[in-house]
Structures are given as structure tokens and as C-alpha cells.
Design an enzyme around this catalytic site. Structure first.
Site, PDB file in Angstrom:
ATOM      1  N   GLY A  31       0.907  -1.184   0.061  1.00  0.00           N
ATOM      2  CA  GLY A  31      -0.153  -0.006   0.067  1.00  0.00           C
ATOM      3  C   GLY A  31       1.013   1.251   0.143  1.00  0.00           C
ATOM      4  N   GLU A  35       3.660   6.162  -8.070  1.00  0.00           N
ATOM      5  CA  GLU A  35       3.930   5.856  -9.385  1.00  0.00           C
ATOM      6  C   GLU A  35       4.730   4.651  -9.629  1.00  0.00           C
ATOM      7  OE1 GLU A  35       2.214   7.836 -11.208  1.00  0.00           O
ATOM      8  OE2 GLU A  35       3.002   7.086 -13.279  1.00  0.00           O
ATOM      9  N   HIS A  37       4.555   1.610  -7.827  1.00  0.00           N
ATOM     10  CA  HIS A  37       3.361   0.715  -7.888  1.00  0.00           C
ATOM     11  C   HIS A  37       2.457   0.520  -9.397  1.00  0.00           C
ATOM     12  CE1 HIS A  37       3.995   1.480  -3.751  1.00  0.00           C
ATOM     13  NE2 HIS A  37       4.302   0.078  -3.701  1.00  0.00           N
ATOM     14  N   GLN A  61       7.745  -9.647   7.541  1.00  0.00           N
ATOM     15  CA  GLN A  61       8.827  -9.268   7.020  1.00  0.00           C
ATOM     16  C   GLN A  61       9.696  -8.021   7.677  1.00  0.00           C
ATOM     17  OE1 GLN A  61       6.804  -8.688   3.277  1.00  0.00           O
ATOM     18  NE2 GLN A  61       8.058  -6.668   3.088  1.00  0.00           N
ATOM     19  N   GLY A 147       8.996  -5.295  -8.733  1.00  0.00           N
ATOM     20  CA  GLY A 147       9.917  -4.005  -8.968  1.00  0.00           C
ATOM     21  C   GLY A 147      11.266  -4.539  -8.840  1.00  0.00           C
ATOM     22  N   GLU A 148      12.086  -4.175  -9.816  1.00  0.00           N
ATOM     23  CA  GLU A 148      13.753  -4.142  -9.726  1.00  0.00           C
ATOM     24  C   GLU A 148      14.198  -3.247  -8.548  1.00  0.00           C
ATOM     25  OE1 GLU A 148      16.410  -4.673 -12.674  1.00  0.00           O
ATOM     26  OE2 GLU A 148      15.084  -5.093 -14.217  1.00  0.00           O
ATOM     27  N   GLN A 153      14.845  -8.854  -3.454  1.00  0.00           N
ATOM     28  CA  GLN A 153      13.601  -9.578  -3.020  1.00  0.00           C
ATOM     29  C   GLN A 153      13.254 -10.329  -4.543  1.00  0.00           C
ATOM     30  OE1 GLN A 153      10.077  -7.558  -0.964  1.00  0.00           O
ATOM     31  NE2 GLN A 153       9.508  -7.253  -3.159  1.00  0.00           N
ATOM     32  N   SER A 185       9.547   5.811  -3.347  1.00  0.00           N
ATOM     33  CA  SER A 185       9.236   4.918  -2.143  1.00  0.00           C
ATOM     34  C   SER A 185       8.176   5.451  -1.220  1.00  0.00           C
ATOM     35  CB  SER A 185      10.693   4.646  -1.659  1.00  0.00           C
ATOM     36  OG  SER A 185      10.429   3.971  -0.295  1.00  0.00           O
TER      37      SER A 185
END
Ligand code: AMP
Length: 284
Positions: A31, A35, A37, A61, A147-148, A153, A185
Site C-alpha cells: 500500500g 507511481e 506501484h 517481514q 519491481g527491480e 527480493q 518509495s
């Protein structure tokens, strides 16, 4: 867009879509949508008939001293953004339903999860791998986009999905950046305006490394050291790690050799905010 909060209902809906041969993609998030996401959603939208987004701040996590409780949760705003991005199903469960008391299984992704982010955040990738496998089981997609930005991850998820024969395609999406290059982020809102200015040093560091590699240099260890010096020049920036790695194993690489792919990975503390970034290149 339909909002679903019950894992059993989401799974039943996903099963039905499978039986109807709908091609589905999933975008998993915590959430506080931005941009970055939305670009994952665009990638999913291009390929899938049905796109599911998950919003779940996964307690497993986060370490005990991390920002689980203060992590932003603007649900109404997220739902509006998801709807306008063309999401078909928004799955946003409560933690108690994702992890009922009887649920004791966790996933250990092995060595790749012990380096860098895994070393700084013990248990982090086990928590990520466990929730990703659960969310794949609940949403039953044909593919999932990650996402890179979170490159380690992404590598861990690829490893887990391959090792456990999960049969879902994992797609990587390029990093979305702000105007000054800072990777977008949800955590950028923690930065004061002065820290926000300093934070652009992560991207300036990447540009330095890119220029060095493009000029033909292969001495990755030295380039990383120069890059680290550049970051430390900012008064409130302290790197947790900064290193070139082999792009698939995340093992440290000190010298680039032709035919291989490398990634500069970094985590930098700016004041009390921890930021990560990375840059990949292929050595020719
Ligand atoms: P998060 O909500 O931070 O867990 O991120 C959810 C997904 O969005 C992950 O696959 C992230 O890698 C991806 N993501 C977050 N920020 C960015 C960005 N700036 N560029 C590309 N992908 C991103």
C-alpha cells in the site's frame, strides 16, 4: 473494482477465474501506492485480462525495531488509485486471517536470503517468501510483477518460485524514479526536506558507477569504494552496504568479466530513514 478482504473468498474467486480460462496477473504491494506501484500495474494490465492487486503490510517481514507500526496505511486513497489504474480485484486482508494461529510454516530461501538485505534484516526474506507464496496460493495468477527497485527480493522470489515448482511467471519491472533520480518509495515521506535533498546522492552514486563502467573500467571493488565515498560526503548519509554483486546469486564481485551481469546494490541510512537502490549492467 471489487475489494476482497477474506482470503477464502479471494481464493474461491481466483479458482473461478481459472476455470473460466481468464489470464490473470497479480501486483503485490504494502500500500501507500505511488507511481512505482502504478507502473507495475501498467505492465500487468498490458498482459493480463484480469489484474489483482494485493495490499498487505506483512508483519513477518519487519524486524522488531523496524517501521511496521508507523508504515503508512492510506487505504481509501490507495483504493481510489487502484481503481483508476484499472485493477479488477483489490485483495486487502487483515493479518489475523493471513496468519491464523495454526499457521506455522515458514519458507527459508537459502543463501541468497542471507546476504545484504538479509544480513541487515534477519528473517526479512523468510517473511517475504512466506507471504509471497501464500498470496500466490490465494490469488492463483498466471504471472506476478515485482519491481527491480527491490532487486534482491525479486531474485529471492524467482529462486523460491523455481525451487518450489510454483508455476507462476515472475516478471521484473524497471525502477521508477523521482525527477532528481531518487527511487520512488513509500518510505520517502519519512525524509525531512534537508534529508530529501541529500537522498538524491544514491542516484548520483549510481551515475558515478555507470560512468566508470561505461568508460571501460572493470575494477568493481574500487568503483564501489569511490561510490561509497561520494555517499559519505552527505552529512546524514551512512551506507549499510554498497557493493557490486553477481546479478543472479548476489555474491560479491570485485572484477567484471565479459559475458556476465552485475548489479551495484546499496542500502543507505539517511537520518532515521533507510533507503535502497541498485543498478544492473552487462559486461561485454
Ligand atoms: P512495496 O509496497 O514497497 O512492498 O512494493 C511493492 C512492489 O512495488 C514491489 O515489487 C516493489 O519492488 C515495487 N516497487 C516499489 N517501488 C518501486 C519503484 N520505485 N520502482 C519500481 N518498482 C517499485
Amino acid at each position: 473494482m471489487q475489494i476482497i478482504t477474506d482470503p477464502a473468498e479471494m481464493q474461491a474467486t481466483a479458482e473461478k477465474m481459472r476455470l473460466q480460462h481468464q489470464f490473470t496477473g497479480v501486483v503485490m504491494t504494502m500500500g501507500a501506492l505511488h507511481e512505482g506501484h502504478l507502473n507495475l500495474v501498467r505492465m500487468a494490465r498490458e498482459k493480463a485480462g484480469t489484474v489483482i492487486m494485493t495490499i498487505f503490510v506483512n508483519p513477518k517481514q519487519f524486524g522488531p525495531n523496524e517501521d511496521f507500526h508507523r508504515y503508512p496505511r492510506p487505504f481509501e486513497q490507495d483504493a481510489a488509485l487502484a481503481r483508476s489504474a484499472g485493477i479488477d480485484y483489490l485483495f486487502a486482508p487483515q493479518a489475523e486471517l493471513v496468519y491464523p494461529e495454526a499457521c506455522t510454516t515458514t519458507i527459508d530461501p537459502g543463501p541468497i536470503a542471507t546476504r545484504f538485505e538479509g544480513a541487515c534484516r534477519p528473517g526479512h526474506f523468510s517473511g517475504v517468501a512466506t507471504v509471497v507464496v501464500k498470496l500466490l496460493g490465494i490469488t492463483r495468477p498466471h504471472f506476478a510483477v515485482f519491481g527491480e527497485k527491490d532487486a534482491q527480493q525479486l531474485a529471492v522470489i524467482r529462486r523460491v518460485v523455481a525451487d518450489l515448482n510454483i508455476g507462476v511467471s515472475i516478471l521484473g519491472a524497471p525502477i521508477t524514479r523521482e525527477r532528481d533520480g531518487l527511487a520512488t518509495s513509500s518510505r520517502n515521506i519519512y525524509l525531512s526536506s534537508d534529508e530529501r535533498q541529500q537522498a538524491s546522492v544514491l542516484y548520483r552514486a549510481i551515475l558515478h558507477a555507470e560512468e566508470a563502467v561505461t568508460s571501460g573500467r572493470r575494477d568493481l571493488e574500487t568503483i564501489a569504494a569511490e561510490t561509497e565515498t561520494l555517499i559519505r560526503a552527505e552529512p546524514d548519509a551512512v551506507p549499510d552496504y554498497l557493493c557490486f554483486v553477481n546479478d543472479s546469486t548476489f555474491e560479491t564481485s570485485s572484477l567484471a568479466t565479459p559475458g556476465n551481469a552485475y548489479r551495484l546494490v546499496m542500502a543507505v541510512q539517511i537520518g532515521t530513514t533507510r533507503l535502497i537502490d541498485n543498478w544492473r549492467f552487462e559486461c561485454r
